[in-house]
Design an enzyme around this catalytic site. Structure first.
Site, mmCIF file in Angstrom:
data_model
loop_
_atom_site.group_PDB
_atom_site.id
_atom_site.type_symbol
_atom_site.label_atom_id
_atom_site.label_comp_id
_atom_site.label_asym_id
_atom_site.label_seq_id
_atom_site.Cartn_x
_atom_site.Cartn_y
_atom_site.Cartn_z
ATOM 1 N N GLU A 153 0.806 -1.232 0.000
ATOM 2 C CA GLU A 153 0.000 0.000 0.000
ATOM 3 C C GLU A 153 0.836 1.279 0.000
ATOM 4 O O GLU A 153 0.592 2.199 0.791
ATOM 5 C CB GLU A 153 -0.945 0.003 1.223
ATOM 6 N N GLU A 269 -5.800 -10.896 -1.202
ATOM 7 C CA GLU A 269 -6.585 -10.764 0.046
ATOM 8 C C GLU A 269 -8.083 -10.739 -0.241
ATOM 9 O O GLU A 269 -8.829 -9.963 0.365
ATOM 10 C CB GLU A 269 -6.195 -9.466 0.778
HETATM 11 C C1 XIL Z 1 -5.948 -7.072 8.743
HETATM 12 C C2 XIL Z 1 -6.170 -8.326 9.580
HETATM 13 O O1 XIL Z 1 -7.032 -9.191 8.885
HETATM 14 C C3 XIL Z 1 -6.765 -7.959 10.913
HETATM 15 O O2 XIL Z 1 -6.822 -9.105 11.760
HETATM 16 C C4 XIL Z 1 -5.932 -6.873 11.586
HETATM 17 O O3 XIL Z 1 -6.561 -6.460 12.756
HETATM 18 C C5 XIL Z 1 -5.751 -5.682 10.657
HETATM 19 O O4 XIL Z 1 -5.189 -6.129 9.443
HETATM 20 N N1 XIL Z 1 -5.031 -5.100 4.111
HETATM 21 C C6 XIL Z 1 -3.908 -5.765 4.518
HETATM 22 C C7 XIL Z 1 -3.997 -6.712 5.660
HETATM 23 O O5 XIL Z 1 -2.853 -5.676 3.864
HETATM 24 O O6 XIL Z 1 -2.797 -6.786 6.397
HETATM 25 C C8 XIL Z 1 -5.142 -6.379 6.588
HETATM 26 O O7 XIL Z 1 -5.248 -7.412 7.573
HETATM 27 C C9 XIL Z 1 -6.416 -6.230 5.786
HETATM 28 C C10 XIL Z 1 -6.299 -5.103 4.792
#
Ligand code: XIL
Length: 361
Positions: A153, A269
């Site tokens: 990001e 994701e």
């Molecule tokens: C999220 C996790 O799923 C949660 O458990 C944590 O509290 C916050 O982070 N983008 C990303 C991930 O790159 O690392 C994030 O993961 C979700 C959004």
């Protein structure tokens, strides 16, 4: 009834007496690998370790594991001089034992920065900390991690910079080259890992996301021109079932442009929030399933896309429960398996998209 059908029916009957496991037969990892694609999911240490039934379902469906939080700085680095490797070691060992590919997440990100790191002001000290961190972590798991989200990001056009990069702690101290540094350091620590630039909010046809896509292409082009070892783009794919901003032609063109730069593509994701969908449970499930279907049927046309990771596997354990709860208080159902680890309508959409996609070379 053919022998095959009878055997299939038997398998369903046999497994339906065990509510925690999906019926034997087709699995997402099997459908994916038949076409040369790798499918897997994010999970966390405590759920995989403590919930035996979840673990069995994970192994049934997934060919890849990524650590949901355990490799983030906030978990790994209690202090400048210490590392907490226990949960990450467990997950990487688990993947090794069960022959799962492992995707590492993430080495340089503006988020999940521990308090002690926020207090470091000196750019030279921050550079040393970043290089030492990446060298130590990537080196520790070298040969066991298939791919790393080296940088996460880093593009944020709203921050107003001409290069559209995010004004993060790393950028403020080290300038845009912190990105090059992260990739080069990771490559030196594990020359065989696939190094990924991972980005969010680049899936939809909105003005903000169009700008971010332009920023990502610009960054990838610059990295390639500079000989930086960036091997793939990670498209996070946190989708919204209520959105009407997905334009197949726009997204398809973006993926072609990325592939044209000579980088592979991973969906890293994927999940579908149902928080703004109203209606019965069945209506909500079908909105989520349709979102997966519409998105994947376009994305998977691009054969440079070789890996699909969902952000979780079962609705029992989704970050959206707490991060983005439904306003009506009902449970979110964004993932391929339900609370009982049975396939959802979303599972069927993903499976259908895998069946229909072209072979990866
Ligand atoms: C999220 C996790 O799923 C949660 O458990 C944590 O509290 C916050 O982070 N983008 C990303 C991930 O790159 O690392 C994030 O993961 C979700 C959004």
């Amino acid at each position: 009834m053919s022998k095959l059908l009878a055997a299939g029916a038997f398998a369903v009957l046999r497994f339906s007496s065990h509510p925690a496991l999906a019926a034997e037969g087709e699995t997402l990892k099997g459908l994916a690998s038949a076409k040369g694609l790798l499918y897997g999911a994010a999970a966390n240490y405590s759920n995989l370790r403590n919930d035996v039934q979840f673990r069995a379902a994970f192994l049934q469906q997934c060919g890849l594991l990524t650590a949901e939080n355990e490799l983030k700085w906030a978990v790994l680095r209690p202090s400048r001089s210490t590392f907490n490797f226990t949960p990450a070691d467990w997950l990487v060992d688990f993947a090794q034992q069960h022959k799962l590919a492992f995707h590492g997440h993430t080495l340089a990100w503006h988020h999940s920065i521990p308090g002690w790191l926020q207090d470091v002001q000196d750019p030279a000290a921050l550079r040393t900390i970043l290089v030492d961190h990446i060298t130590t972590v990537v080196g520790r798991y070298a040969g066991k991690v298939r791919s790393w989200d080296a940088v996460n990001e880093a593009v944020q056009p709203e921050d107003g910079r001409p290069d559209m990069l995010r004004n993060s702690l790393w950028l403020k101290a080290l300038g845009p080259d912190y990105i090059d540094l992260a990739f080069r350091t990771a490559a030196a620590a594990d020359p065989h890992a696939l190094l990924v630039y991972n980005e969010h909010q680049i899936e939809y046809d909105t003005p903000d996301q169009a700008k971010r896509r332009a920023g990502v292409l610009r960054l990838l082009q610059r990295l390639k021109n500079n000989g930086v070892p960036v091997h793939a783009l990670g498209v996070q794919s946190h989708l919204r079932a209520a959105s009407n901003s997905f334009r197949p032609a726009v997204f398809r063109r973006f993926l072609s442009e990325v592939a044209g730069l000579g980088v592979r593509i991973l969906i890293t994701e994927m999940d579908v929030t149902d928080r703004d969908v109203q209606g019965s449970a069945a209506q909500i499930d079908s909105a989520v399933a349709n979102t997966y279907r519409d998105y994947l049927s376009i994305a998977l046309q691009e054969t440079a896309l070789t890996t699909v990771i969902t952000w979780g596997l079962s609705n029992l354990y989704t970050w959206l429960k707490t991060e983005s709860p439904r306003p009506d208080g009902a449970q979110s159902r964004p993932l391929p398996l339900d609370n009982n680890l049975q396939p959802t309508a979303a599972w069927k959409s993903i499976a259908g998209a895998f069946r229909q996609m072209p072979n990866r070379s």
